[in-house]
Design a protein around this motif. Structure first.
Motif, PDB file in Angstrom:
ATOM      1  N   UNK A   1       0.834  -1.206   0.000  1.00 36.02           N
ATOM      2  CA  UNK A   1       0.000   0.000   0.000  1.00 36.02           C
ATOM      3  C   UNK A   1       0.862   1.247   0.000  1.00 36.02           C
ATOM      4  N   UNK A   2       1.940   1.177   0.790  1.00 37.14           N
ATOM      5  CA  UNK A   2       2.835   2.314   0.916  1.00 37.14           C
ATOM      6  C   UNK A   2       3.499   2.667  -0.405  1.00 37.14           C
ATOM      7  N   UNK A   3       4.030   1.668  -1.074  1.00 35.24           N
ATOM      8  CA  UNK A   3       4.725   1.961  -2.329  1.00 35.24           C
ATOM      9  C   UNK A   3       3.727   2.301  -3.431  1.00 35.24           C
ATOM     10  N   UNK A   4       2.505   1.764  -3.357  1.00 38.28           N
ATOM     11  CA  UNK A   4       1.470   2.143  -4.330  1.00 38.28           C
ATOM     12  C   UNK A   4       1.091   3.608  -4.145  1.00 38.28           C
ATOM     13  N   UNK A   5       0.938   4.030  -2.897  1.00 35.38           N
ATOM     14  CA  UNK A   5       0.613   5.435  -2.619  1.00 35.38           C
ATOM     15  C   UNK A   5       1.741   6.334  -3.091  1.00 35.38           C
ATOM     16  N   UNK A   6       2.972   5.905  -2.835  1.00 36.82           N
ATOM     17  CA  UNK A   6       4.130   6.711  -3.257  1.00 36.82           C
ATOM     18  C   UNK A   6       4.180   6.807  -4.784  1.00 36.82           C
ATOM     19  N   UNK A   7       3.908   5.707  -5.450  1.00 36.38           N
ATOM     20  CA  UNK A   7       3.922   5.715  -6.914  1.00 36.38           C
ATOM     21  C   UNK A   7       2.858   6.655  -7.464  1.00 36.38           C
ATOM     22  N   UNK A   8       1.689   6.696  -6.817  1.00 35.60           N
ATOM     23  CA  UNK A   8       0.616   7.587  -7.266  1.00 35.60           C
ATOM     24  C   UNK A   8       1.021   9.056  -7.106  1.00 35.60           C
ATOM     25  N   UNK A   9       1.636   9.368  -5.972  1.00 34.92           N
ATOM     26  CA  UNK A   9       2.098  10.750  -5.739  1.00 34.92           C
ATOM     27  C   UNK A   9       3.136  11.138  -6.776  1.00 34.92           C
ATOM     28  N   UNK A  10       4.099  10.240  -7.005  1.00 38.41           N
ATOM     29  CA  UNK A  10       5.174  10.543  -7.944  1.00 38.41           C
ATOM     30  C   UNK A  10       4.638  10.721  -9.366  1.00 38.41           C
ATOM     31  N   UNK A  11       3.587   9.975  -9.694  1.00 32.95           N
ATOM     32  CA  UNK A  11       2.973  10.117 -11.010  1.00 32.95           C
ATOM     33  C   UNK A  11       2.353  11.506 -11.184  1.00 32.95           C
ATOM     34  N   UNK A  12       1.813  12.048 -10.090  1.00 28.42           N
ATOM     35  CA  UNK A  12       1.201  13.374 -10.132  1.00 28.42           C
ATOM     36  C   UNK A  12       2.213  14.502 -10.046  1.00 28.42           C
ATOM     37  N   UNK A  13       3.437  14.187  -9.689  1.00 24.04           N
ATOM     38  CA  UNK A  13       4.422  15.226  -9.396  1.00 24.04           C
ATOM     39  C   UNK A  13       5.273  15.531 -10.623  1.00 24.04           C
ATOM     40  N   UNK A  14       5.246  16.789 -11.019  1.00 22.36           N
ATOM     41  CA  UNK A  14       6.005  17.185 -12.202  1.00 22.36           C
ATOM     42  C   UNK A  14       7.501  16.927 -12.033  1.00 22.36           C
ATOM     43  N   UNK A  15       8.056  17.242 -10.873  1.00 16.56           N
ATOM     44  CA  UNK A  15       9.510  17.081 -10.706  1.00 16.56           C
ATOM     45  C   UNK A  15       9.927  15.619 -10.614  1.00 16.56           C
ATOM     46  N   UNK A  16       8.983  14.722 -10.312  1.00 17.23           N
ATOM     47  CA  UNK A  16       9.291  13.292 -10.375  1.00 17.23           C
ATOM     48  C   UNK A  16       9.309  12.800 -11.824  1.00 17.23           C
ATOM     49  N   UNK A  17       8.629  13.521 -12.706  1.00 20.22           N
ATOM     50  CA  UNK A  17       8.682  13.210 -14.145  1.00 20.22           C
ATOM     51  C   UNK A  17       9.715  14.168 -14.748  1.00 20.22           C
ATOM     52  N   UNK A  18      10.976  13.872 -14.487  1.00 23.84           N
ATOM     53  CA  UNK A  18      12.019  14.875 -14.682  1.00 23.84           C
ATOM     54  C   UNK A  18      12.194  15.290 -16.141  1.00 23.84           C
ATOM     55  N   UNK A  19      12.012  14.389 -17.059  1.00 21.48           N
ATOM     56  CA  UNK A  19      12.158  14.760 -18.466  1.00 21.48           C
ATOM     57  C   UNK A  19      11.096  15.789 -18.848  1.00 21.48           C
ATOM     58  N   UNK A  20       9.880  15.560 -18.369  1.00 18.85           N
ATOM     59  CA  UNK A  20       8.800  16.516 -18.624  1.00 18.85           C
ATOM     60  C   UNK A  20       9.071  17.846 -17.916  1.00 18.85           C
ATOM     61  N   UNK A  21       9.572  17.771 -16.694  1.00 18.16           N
ATOM     62  CA  UNK A  21       9.897  18.995 -15.945  1.00 18.16           C
ATOM     63  C   UNK A  21      10.959  19.808 -16.686  1.00 18.16           C
ATOM     64  N   UNK A  22      11.948  19.116 -17.223  1.00 15.93           N
ATOM     65  CA  UNK A  22      12.997  19.824 -17.970  1.00 15.93           C
ATOM     66  C   UNK A  22      12.400  20.563 -19.163  1.00 15.93           C
ATOM     67  N   UNK A  23      11.411  19.948 -19.801  1.00 11.57           N
ATOM     68  CA  UNK A  23      10.757  20.607 -20.946  1.00 11.57           C
ATOM     69  C   UNK A  23       9.908  21.785 -20.483  1.00 11.57           C
ATOM     70  N   UNK A  24       9.097  21.575 -19.442  1.00 14.61           N
ATOM     71  CA  UNK A  24       8.193  22.622 -18.954  1.00 14.61           C
ATOM     72  C   UNK A  24       8.980  23.859 -18.508  1.00 14.61           C
ATOM     73  N   UNK A  25      10.057  23.633 -17.764  1.00 14.34           N
ATOM     74  CA  UNK A  25      10.836  24.767 -17.238  1.00 14.34           C
ATOM     75  C   UNK A  25      11.965  25.176 -18.180  1.00 14.34           C
ATOM     76  N   UNK A  26      12.062  24.508 -19.317  1.00 20.25           N
ATOM     77  CA  UNK A  26      13.134  24.777 -20.275  1.00 20.25           C
ATOM     78  C   UNK A  26      14.476  24.801 -19.545  1.00 20.25           C
ATOM     79  N   UNK A  27      14.791  23.686 -18.946  1.00 20.87           N
ATOM     80  CA  UNK A  27      16.029  23.629 -18.177  1.00 20.87           C
ATOM     81  C   UNK A  27      16.920  22.500 -18.657  1.00 20.87           C
ATOM     82  N   UNK A  28      18.181  22.620 -18.328  1.00 17.78           N
ATOM     83  CA  UNK A  28      19.165  21.617 -18.721  1.00 17.78           C
ATOM     84  C   UNK A  28      19.832  21.046 -17.490  1.00 17.78           C
TER      85      UNK A  28
END
Ligand SMILES: [Zn+2]
Length: 151
Positions: free
Chosen positions: A3-30
């Motif tokens: 349950x704990x790791x499922x909850x953590x996975x759900x949070x990370x899925x919602x978190x932009x900075x956990x989706x780092x490739x997408x975050x790099x695109x959104x913030x135009x960062x390298x």
């Protein structure tokens, strides 16, 4: 999956900075550096060249949640990252701020400050029209923090 790791996975899925490739695109960062706990990315837009995000790889929502290996390594990592930004940009100093208002994944905003440049500094964080609190309120806050720390 527990349950704990499922909850953590759900949070990370919602978190932009956990989706780092997408975050790099959104913030135009390298991404310019990373180790097993931290990564540093330079934002490639805005008024300040060399403005960078230092963030833990692991999902840690707020600075008040900082614990474990990230808490143990923060000092050396922050020193290294801010020194690199300062040296690379020729800045007078590097401002470090943590807000957490928009993206609830801990990140330190590293902003190279040049005198006369675009940054206004700490005073800019307080509304110009904000009333000054009386000394009693400040003394109470100081005493409260001391009490929480067991002093
Ligand atoms: Zn996250």
């Amino acid at each position: 999956m527990s349950d704990d790791s499922a909850a953590r996975a759900a949070v990370e899925e919602d978190c932009l900075l956990c989706r780092v490739t997408e975050a790099d695109e959104v913030f135009q960062r390298r991404r310019v550096w990373e180790d097993e706990h931290w990564r540093l990315s330079v934002v490639l837009r805005g008024a300040v060249a060399g403005f960078a995000h230092l963030e833990p790889r692991r999902h840690i929502p707020y600075i008040t949640d900082l614990a474990g290996p990230e808490a143990a390594t923060l000092g050396p990592v922050l020193a290294r990252a801010t020194s690199a930004v300062r040296e690379a940009t020729g800045a007078d100093k590097v401002y470090v701020s943590v807000f957490g208002d928009r993206v609830p994944h801990l990140h330190f905003n590293l902003a190279p400050f040049h005198p006369g440049g675009p940054l206004v500094g700490g005073a800019g964080q307080v509304r110009a029209d904000a009333p000054r609190l009386d000394r009693v309120a400040h003394e109470a806050a100081a005493a409260s923090v001391r009490r929480v720390l067991g002093g």
